[in-house]
Scaffold this motif. Structure first.
Motif, PDB file in Angstrom:
ATOM      1  N   LEU A  94       0.854  -1.182   0.000  1.00 40.36           N
ATOM      2  CA  LEU A  94       0.000   0.000   0.000  1.00 40.36           C
ATOM      3  C   LEU A  94       0.893   1.236   0.000  1.00 40.36           C
ATOM      4  N   VAL A 139      -1.648   8.350  -0.208  1.00 43.73           N
ATOM      5  CA  VAL A 139      -2.234   7.017  -0.039  1.00 43.73           C
ATOM      6  C   VAL A 139      -3.292   6.746  -1.101  1.00 43.73           C
ATOM      7  N   VAL A 181      -3.874   3.424  -3.320  1.00 35.05           N
ATOM      8  CA  VAL A 181      -5.125   2.671  -3.450  1.00 35.05           C
ATOM      9  C   VAL A 181      -5.497   2.555  -4.916  1.00 35.05           C
ATOM     10  N   LEU A 204      -3.379  -0.156  -6.576  1.00 33.68           N
ATOM     11  CA  LEU A 204      -3.619  -1.574  -6.286  1.00 33.68           C
ATOM     12  C   LEU A 204      -5.017  -2.029  -6.655  1.00 33.68           C
TER      13      LEU A 204
END
Lengths: 329, 288
Positions: free
Chosen positions: A64, A248, A252, A255
């Motif tokens: 992540l 972040v 996200v 992925l």
């Protein structure tokens, strides 16, 4: 290759891929600017998803923190271009090398201390956030203002173009390259080891696989190629900001495509991106017009929940079965 | 010198609340082996609930604590009952991704509903202080510390002394055994998740008088609780409480030495360090 098995699929697969590629090569000729730029984003996220897939899918080490690699690529190539006049093509590679080194460091720290599974998710997130915060406070790299890339005239040498047709081909080329890399990896010894590690790390170590070295190799390859996407990003948007390229939310974003499409399959990230990216763009455009920022992330969240509950292996395997024309069973 | 002692004191006060929040996370992990990635989001949601009960209905946060705890309990119960209970046997990365999905939904639902701006509740006592020689203590922080410890103690007694608490511990220790003796493990799981969420719900009310909130605060709350829990040892009650105090003190000392912006860098570095050095927590012997 897990996704395409069976003889008919073996014949149909390459034909389908070749046909799709031809269609995509000609796409800017018959698509308007809006759809061309949508496709650029589709390629971009398919590419980053494929990079992630090498580590998170095949090797099963869910990260992540891929925004860190992308951000380093973006900042390195941009800084080298703005402050040293280096062509982004070389800056791209420099960013890739830096990101690979960082990947080796993160990987070494994690794998040396047996950090796996959920803990690996946490540690990659923590590393990425550190770089995010560092970039926000580094005034020499623009800090919280971000960096504007100066436009100095369209040229291939500077990877700066008017209109989006050339960017389209660069993005498509990147996607083709990473898919070939993943395909080669899939058929290599390293690829087999990685899958073995994903399925049962302790057992594969017991059988003599150097798990540390394999996982490090996967991390470095994944980080290197992710950074190239960062360089493309800054040359395409002419602007980079820590909250965009190191956040972040981007991790996200990266992925999500392979998870939805099918992690650990060659076409998973591509399928995932073709489904998700237009959806995300449409909802972003629609809801931000209504002043509802964040709605597309609610959709992402619901999708993640739905995929884990109903398609834990992604949708690509189902599509593959359709392509193979398997109607039996 | 006073500056440092003051920082340590503030750290201890806020650390008590960290402890309570992290106990919730630790309970959820200890029983179900699920890492609640939406922990911070649940905390922020509870803060908003408490905020609106205060501004719209004039209910004091210390009174609405129970309402928030119950609301969070229901949310947590539902998450376990309808989502996590269905994926108990998938690899843990997939479980984390599910919880990440829940976190995204909760955070952005808050964002869509109430916007990105920080809000703070101005209670009568928000700015009152007590002097302790040269040291100053904010009353809300002091109350928060006492309440957090009291609630933690209550939870501890519940788990130790009641029959339901014993069944929860049984299910945590040995799932198959619990099934064998006829316990409804899935209901126990849902109840435990609810209980863990209730800790955050109560904590949300408790910190409201001295902490402004925004949907974006959630991630740092989640990570702070991870640091506390990993430091204290997953599933260890006392360890997590002490871990909370430790992290509170470390953060406040860090804020004195470093600029407040680099305080977060310090926290993340601490998380990495703790994961690498003591993944089994400071209160466990070295094993494996």
């Amino acid at each position: 290759m897990r996704a395409f098995t069976g003889e008919r699929a073996a014949r149909r697969g390459p034909m389908l891929v070749g046909g799709a590629l031809l269609l995509l090569l000609a796409a800017p000729l018959y698509l308007g600017s809006y759809w061309t730029s949508t496709l650029i984003l589709v390629f971009f996220y398919a590419y980053t998803g494929q990079c992630w897939n090498i580590l998170g899918g095949y090797a099963g080490q869910v990260s992540l923190g891929h925004a860190a690699f992308l951000g380093i690529g973006a900042y390195t190539s941009t800084a080298l271009f703005m402050f040293a006049g280096l062509t982004p093509w070389l800056g791209m590679l420099a960013g890739g090398v830096l990101a690979a080194l960082l990947g080796l460091c993160i990987g070494f720290v994690s794998f040396r201390f047996h950090i796996r599974g959920a803990y690996f998710i946490l540690i990659t997130l923590a590393f990425a956030e550190i770089f995010h915060l560092l970039a926000l406070h580094l005034e020499s790299l623009g800090g919280a203002q971000g960096l504007f890339v100066p436009f100095t005239g369209a040229s291939w040498a500077k990877m700066q173009f008017k209109g989006n047709t050339n960017y389209y081909y660069v993005a498509l080329a990147l996607l083709v390259v990473i898919t070939l890399v993943a395909r080669a990896l899939e058929r290599s010894k390293l690829g087999l080891y990685l899958v073995a590690i994903r399925e049962d790390e302790d057992a594969s170590r017991a059988l003599g696989v150097n798990t540390m070295r394999c996982k490090l190799a996967a991390t470095a390859i994944s980080a290197f190629f992710t950074a190239l996407a960062g360089a493309f990003y800054s040359n395409y948007f002419f602007y980079i900001h820590p909250d965009e390229v190191l956040d972040v939310e981007l991790s996200v974003d990266i992925l999500l495509r392979p998870i939805v499409g099918g992690a650990g399959t060659l076409f998973g990230p591509i399928v995932g991106s073709f489904i998700l990216t237009p959806l995300a763009e449409l909802s972003r455009a629609y809801f931000s017009k209504e002043g509802l920022i964040g709605t597309h992330l609610i959709i992402y969240g619901l999708l993640l929940i739905a995929v884990v509950l109903f398609f834990p292996r992604g949708v690509a395997p189902y599509l593959a079965r359709l392509v193979a024309g398997k109607r039996t069973s | 010198m006073t500056l440092y002692v003051q920082a340590i004191l503030n750290g201890i006060l806020v650390g008590g609340v960290y402890g309570l929040v992290a106990i919730g996370l630790s309970l959820i992990f200890g029983v179900m082996k699920i890492i609640n990635f939406a922990h911070g989001e649940m905390l922020v949601l509870a803060m908003y609930l408490s905020f609106f009960l205060f501004t719209l209905l004039g209910i004091d946060p210390y009174m609405s604590l129970f309402v928030c705890a119950v609301a969070a309990f229901i949310l947590g119960y539902g998450v376990q009952r309808f989502l996590v209970n269905r994926i108990l046997h998938v690899p843990e990365e997939m479980q984390v991704l599910l919880m990440l999905g829940v976190a995204l939904v909760l955070q952005n639902a808050t964002l869509v509903a109430w916007g990105p701006n920080f809000r703070a509740a101005q209670t009568r006592y928000s700015l009152s202080t007590v002097w302790l020689g040269p040291l100053v203590m904010d009353v809300p922080r002091l109350v928060a510390f006492v309440l957090a410890l009291a609630l933690a103690l209550l939870l501890y007694l519940f788990l130790r002394r009641t029959e339901l608490g014993t069944t929860i511990r049984a299910a945590a220790d040995n799932r198959d055994g619990a099934v064998l003796i006829g316990l409804d493990v899935r209901r126990i799981y849902a109840f435990s998740f609810g209980l863990g969420a209730a800790c955050v719900g109560a904590a949300g009310s408790i910190i409201l008088p001295f902490l402004p909130m925004s949907p974006y605060s959630a991630l740092s709350f989640t990570l702070t609780s991870f640091i506390v829990v990993i430091l204290g040892g997953m599933g260890s009650f006392l360890g997590v409480l002490v871990g909370g105090l430790f992290v509170g003190v470390a953060e406040n000392l860090g804020a004195v030495v470093l600029t407040s912006s680099s305080k977060y860098i310090f926290s993340y570095a601490l998380l990495i360090l703790v994961m690498v050095l003591r993944p089994q927590g400071i209160f466990r012997g070295r094993s494996g």
